[in-house]
Enzyme design. Structure first.
Site, PDB file in Angstrom:
ATOM      1  N   CYS A  92       0.888  -1.149   0.000  1.00  0.00           N
ATOM      2  CA  CYS A  92       0.000   0.000   0.000  1.00  0.00           C
ATOM      3  C   CYS A  92       0.925   1.197   0.000  1.00  0.00           C
ATOM      4  O   CYS A  92       1.570   1.474   1.015  1.00  0.00           O
ATOM      5  CB  CYS A  92      -0.915   0.029   1.221  1.00  0.00           C
ATOM      6  SG  CYS A  92      -1.869   1.570   1.239  1.00  0.00           S
ATOM      7  N   CYS A 115      -0.655   4.097   2.486  1.00  0.00           N
ATOM      8  CA  CYS A 115      -0.666   3.969   3.944  1.00  0.00           C
ATOM      9  C   CYS A 115      -0.431   2.527   4.363  1.00  0.00           C
ATOM     10  O   CYS A 115       0.719   2.092   4.427  1.00  0.00           O
ATOM     11  CB  CYS A 115      -1.953   4.522   4.529  1.00  0.00           C
ATOM     12  SG  CYS A 115      -3.454   4.040   3.643  1.00  0.00           S
ATOM     13  N   SER A 116      -1.499   1.772   4.630  1.00  0.00           N
ATOM     14  CA  SER A 116      -1.303   0.445   5.208  1.00  0.00           C
ATOM     15  C   SER A 116      -2.387  -0.542   4.783  1.00  0.00           C
ATOM     16  O   SER A 116      -2.625  -1.516   5.469  1.00  0.00           O
ATOM     17  CB  SER A 116      -1.312   0.568   6.730  1.00  0.00           C
ATOM     18  OG  SER A 116      -2.545   1.133   7.130  1.00  0.00           O
ATOM     19  N   CYS A 117      -3.100  -0.283   3.660  1.00  0.00           N
ATOM     20  CA  CYS A 117      -4.226  -1.128   3.254  1.00  0.00           C
ATOM     21  C   CYS A 117      -3.763  -2.568   3.037  1.00  0.00           C
ATOM     22  O   CYS A 117      -2.741  -2.817   2.413  1.00  0.00           O
ATOM     23  CB  CYS A 117      -4.879  -0.562   2.003  1.00  0.00           C
ATOM     24  SG  CYS A 117      -5.498   1.101   2.279  1.00  0.00           S
TER      25      CYS A 117
HETATM   26 FE    FE Z   1      -3.508   2.065   2.812  1.00  0.00          FE
END
Ligand code: FE
Length: 206
Positions: free
Chosen positions: A112, A115-117
């Site tokens: 991602c 961010c952190s998906c």
């Molecule tokens: Fe994300």
């Protein structure tokens, strides 16, 4: 902003992040927004109901059932719904899961960049390094070099494809079934899988 400034992190940044989270949790409890059980409840849900054991079952099924694999690659969310997985499988950020298949010519990696998906229902909560800006930027820029640091040497004639998850779509990797696993049961095959293999930063060892 220069790279040097962007990536200026200290080695103990994970400890600082954890301290910030604890402070935030304490403040939310103090203000009555969450209870002291809320975080434990969420964590336990992702430890027992939603985790890489779900992804492992999906991959093992795809390895032994070619028709399921076809459906999985075409519409992963629908194919996953066929399996007897915990209720809520399609929720918790798993509404739109997509699966990228590794082949002798293509190696897939999920990231991602924003961010952190991450596909929570099938792989659980992402490891700390997945959210690290340095990892995200470097994997996008030089995936072959980063994979080498993970111990995965991708030959020059194998294409590396990066799949960027977002708030809408969460990707996971369907690793190649290792040689020598022909006689294994679906359950035995599932036990070979690691979250890293389904992220594309490890190979499956038989
Ligand atoms: Fe994300």
């Amino acid at each position: 902003m220069s790279d040097k400034k962007t990536f200026k992190y200290t080695a103990d940044r994970e400890i600082y992040s954890a301290a910030k989270v604890r402070a935030l949790e304490a403040l939310l409890i103090e203000k009555g927004i969450i209870s002291d059980k809320t975080v434990d409840k969420v964590l336990s849900f992702f430890e027992t109901e939603m985790g890489p054991f779900n992804g492992a079952k999906i991959v093992a099924r795809a390895w032994i059932d070619a028709d399921f694999k076809k459906r999985l690659l075409k519409d992963a969310t629908a194919a996953i719904a066929e399996l007897k997985l915990p209720a809520g499988m399609a929720g918790a950020e798993g509404e739109h899961i997509k699966v990228a298949e590794n082949t002798p010519k293509v190696h897939n990696v999920i990231i991602c960049t924003l961010c952190s998906c991450y596909p929570w229902p099938t792989l659980g909560l992402p490891p700390y390094w997945f959210k690290d800006p340095t990892f995200r930027a470097r994997m996008a820029r030089e995936p072959r070099a980063v994979l080498k640091e993970f111990g995965v040497n991708i030959p020059a004639d194998v294409e590396i494809k990066l799949w960027d998850s977002s708030a809408q779509i969460r990707w996971m990797v369907l690793p190649e079934r290792p040689a020598g696993t022909e006689g294994m049961s679906e359950k035995q095959l599932a036990a070979l899988l690691t979250p890293e293999a389904m992220m594309g930063v490890a190979k499956v060892a038989a």
